[in-house]
Design a protein around this motif. Structure first.
Motif, PDB file in Angstrom:
ATOM      1  N   TYR A  61       0.838  -1.191   0.000  1.00  0.00           N
ATOM      2  CA  TYR A  61       0.000   0.000   0.000  1.00  0.00           C
ATOM      3  C   TYR A  61       0.875   1.243   0.000  1.00  0.00           C
ATOM      4  O   TYR A  61       2.045   1.211   0.392  1.00  0.00           O
ATOM      5  CB  TYR A  61      -0.968   0.007   1.193  1.00  0.00           C
ATOM      6  N   ASP A  62       0.295   2.337  -0.432  1.00  0.00           N
ATOM      7  CA  ASP A  62       0.973   3.628  -0.510  1.00  0.00           C
ATOM      8  C   ASP A  62      -0.137   4.675  -0.537  1.00  0.00           C
ATOM      9  O   ASP A  62      -0.869   4.781  -1.517  1.00  0.00           O
ATOM     10  CB  ASP A  62       1.826   3.689  -1.778  1.00  0.00           C
ATOM     11  N   PHE A  63      -0.313   5.398   0.575  1.00  0.00           N
ATOM     12  CA  PHE A  63      -1.384   6.393   0.621  1.00  0.00           C
ATOM     13  C   PHE A  63      -0.986   7.572   1.509  1.00  0.00           C
ATOM     14  O   PHE A  63      -0.100   7.464   2.346  1.00  0.00           O
ATOM     15  CB  PHE A  63      -2.710   5.785   1.087  1.00  0.00           C
ATOM     16  N   HIS A  64      -1.687   8.694   1.288  1.00  0.00           N
ATOM     17  CA  HIS A  64      -1.504   9.913   2.067  1.00  0.00           C
ATOM     18  C   HIS A  64      -2.757  10.158   2.900  1.00  0.00           C
ATOM     19  O   HIS A  64      -3.862   9.863   2.452  1.00  0.00           O
ATOM     20  CB  HIS A  64      -1.301  11.124   1.148  1.00  0.00           C
ATOM     21  N   LEU A  65      -2.563  10.702   4.096  1.00  0.00           N
ATOM     22  CA  LEU A  65      -3.673  11.195   4.903  1.00  0.00           C
ATOM     23  C   LEU A  65      -3.499  12.698   5.041  1.00  0.00           C
ATOM     24  O   LEU A  65      -2.463  13.161   5.526  1.00  0.00           O
ATOM     25  CB  LEU A  65      -3.678  10.558   6.297  1.00  0.00           C
ATOM     26  N   VAL A  66      -4.515  13.454   4.628  1.00  0.00           N
ATOM     27  CA  VAL A  66      -4.459  14.901   4.809  1.00  0.00           C
ATOM     28  C   VAL A  66      -4.565  15.190   6.304  1.00  0.00           C
ATOM     29  O   VAL A  66      -5.020  14.351   7.091  1.00  0.00           O
ATOM     30  CB  VAL A  66      -5.567  15.622   4.009  1.00  0.00           C
ATOM     31  N   THR A  67      -4.162  16.366   6.697  1.00  0.00           N
ATOM     32  CA  THR A  67      -4.135  16.753   8.110  1.00  0.00           C
ATOM     33  C   THR A  67      -5.443  16.444   8.830  1.00  0.00           C
ATOM     34  O   THR A  67      -5.437  15.880   9.923  1.00  0.00           O
ATOM     35  CB  THR A  67      -3.813  18.260   8.230  1.00  0.00           C
ATOM     36  N   ALA A  68      -6.558  16.779   8.212  1.00  0.00           N
ATOM     37  CA  ALA A  68      -7.865  16.566   8.854  1.00  0.00           C
ATOM     38  C   ALA A  68      -8.143  15.085   9.103  1.00  0.00           C
ATOM     39  O   ALA A  68      -8.847  14.742  10.059  1.00  0.00           O
ATOM     40  CB  ALA A  68      -8.973  17.168   7.999  1.00  0.00           C
ATOM     41  N   ASP A  69      -7.594  14.202   8.281  1.00  0.00           N
ATOM     42  CA  ASP A  69      -7.816  12.765   8.435  1.00  0.00           C
ATOM     43  C   ASP A  69      -6.722  12.103   9.277  1.00  0.00           C
ATOM     44  O   ASP A  69      -6.805  10.913   9.571  1.00  0.00           O
ATOM     45  CB  ASP A  69      -7.879  12.081   7.069  1.00  0.00           C
ATOM     46  N   ALA A  70      -5.709  12.868   9.642  1.00  0.00           N
ATOM     47  CA  ALA A  70      -4.616  12.342  10.470  1.00  0.00           C
ATOM     48  C   ALA A  70      -4.853  12.796  11.914  1.00  0.00           C
ATOM     49  O   ALA A  70      -5.800  12.355  12.547  1.00  0.00           O
ATOM     50  CB  ALA A  70      -3.271  12.806   9.917  1.00  0.00           C
ATOM     51  N   TYR A  71      -4.039  13.722  12.403  1.00  0.00           N
ATOM     52  CA  TYR A  71      -4.163  14.176  13.795  1.00  0.00           C
ATOM     53  C   TYR A  71      -4.725  15.582  13.923  1.00  0.00           C
ATOM     54  O   TYR A  71      -4.649  16.191  14.981  1.00  0.00           O
ATOM     55  CB  TYR A  71      -2.805  14.061  14.498  1.00  0.00           C
ATOM     56  N   GLY A  72      -5.318  16.082  12.837  1.00  0.00           N
ATOM     57  CA  GLY A  72      -5.972  17.380  12.876  1.00  0.00           C
ATOM     58  C   GLY A  72      -4.991  18.539  12.824  1.00  0.00           C
ATOM     59  O   GLY A  72      -3.773  18.364  12.768  1.00  0.00           O
ATOM     60  N   THR A  73      -5.564  19.731  12.835  1.00  0.00           N
ATOM     61  CA  THR A  73      -4.733  20.927  12.809  1.00  0.00           C
ATOM     62  C   THR A  73      -4.162  21.185  14.199  1.00  0.00           C
ATOM     63  O   THR A  73      -4.712  20.741  15.208  1.00  0.00           O
ATOM     64  CB  THR A  73      -5.548  22.154  12.357  1.00  0.00           C
TER      65      THR A  73
END
Length: 165
Positions: A61-73
């Motif tokens: 697998y190879d994917f990105h999580l944007v800030t909102a989907d990771a640990y937030g701002t």
């Protein structure tokens, strides 16, 4: 077996974030020390799990999580002053160190030391990766059904189901 709720997943990963527009390596889990978790019980970031759903052992697998989907701002107001006497006879913590803390409900969390004075230790309560996009690259090592004991405990007992507490 495909990854689905209540399965135990063992995987490798390389984690990257961005600094000044460039990807920077943060940490990894390899085949000797994989990340092992009970899928679908809220232990992992929801979008992390969503990206792994229906993968099987051997898949990459190879994917990105944007800030909102990771640990937030990053919350600039998530700063606390801890009284220096809270540390008793211990040495004052160093700036940049991470302190294990516990709230009134018994939840554990970590805070990074930002400043130390004779009266207080200033800590940042944000998750260390708050405000960052995450990039995961890895491989699924194994997927199996969780045991009744793992489901009862709410966590995996190792890749083979026999790791002790």
């Amino acid at each position: 077996m495909k990854i689905q709720p209540n399965s135990v997943v063992a995987l490798t990963y390389d984690l990257y974030t961005k600094e000044n527009g460039e990807e920077v390596f943060v940490e990894k889990a390899d085949e000797q020390n994989p990340l092992v978790f009970l899928y679908g019980v809220g232990m992992m970031l929801p979008k992390f799990e969503e990206n792994l759903q229906d993968c099987s052992a051997g898949d990459t697998y190879d994917f990105h999580l944007v800030t909102a989907d990771a640990y937030g701002t990053k919350d600039e107001n998530a700063i606390a002053e801890l009284p220096i006497d809270m540390f008793g006879e211990m040495e004052k913590p160093e700036i940049g160190s991470v302190l294990p803390l516990q709230d009134n409900e018994g939840n554990n969390f970590r805070a990074q030391v930002k400043a130390v004075s004779d009266a207080a230790v200033t800590v940042d309560l944000n998750h260390p990766m708050a405000g960052q996009e995450l990039h995961f690259i890895g491989k699924i090592i194994s997927v199996r059904e969780a045991t009744a004991e793992e489901l009862d405990h709410g966590h995996a007992h190792g890749a083979d189901g026999h790791a002790g507490h």
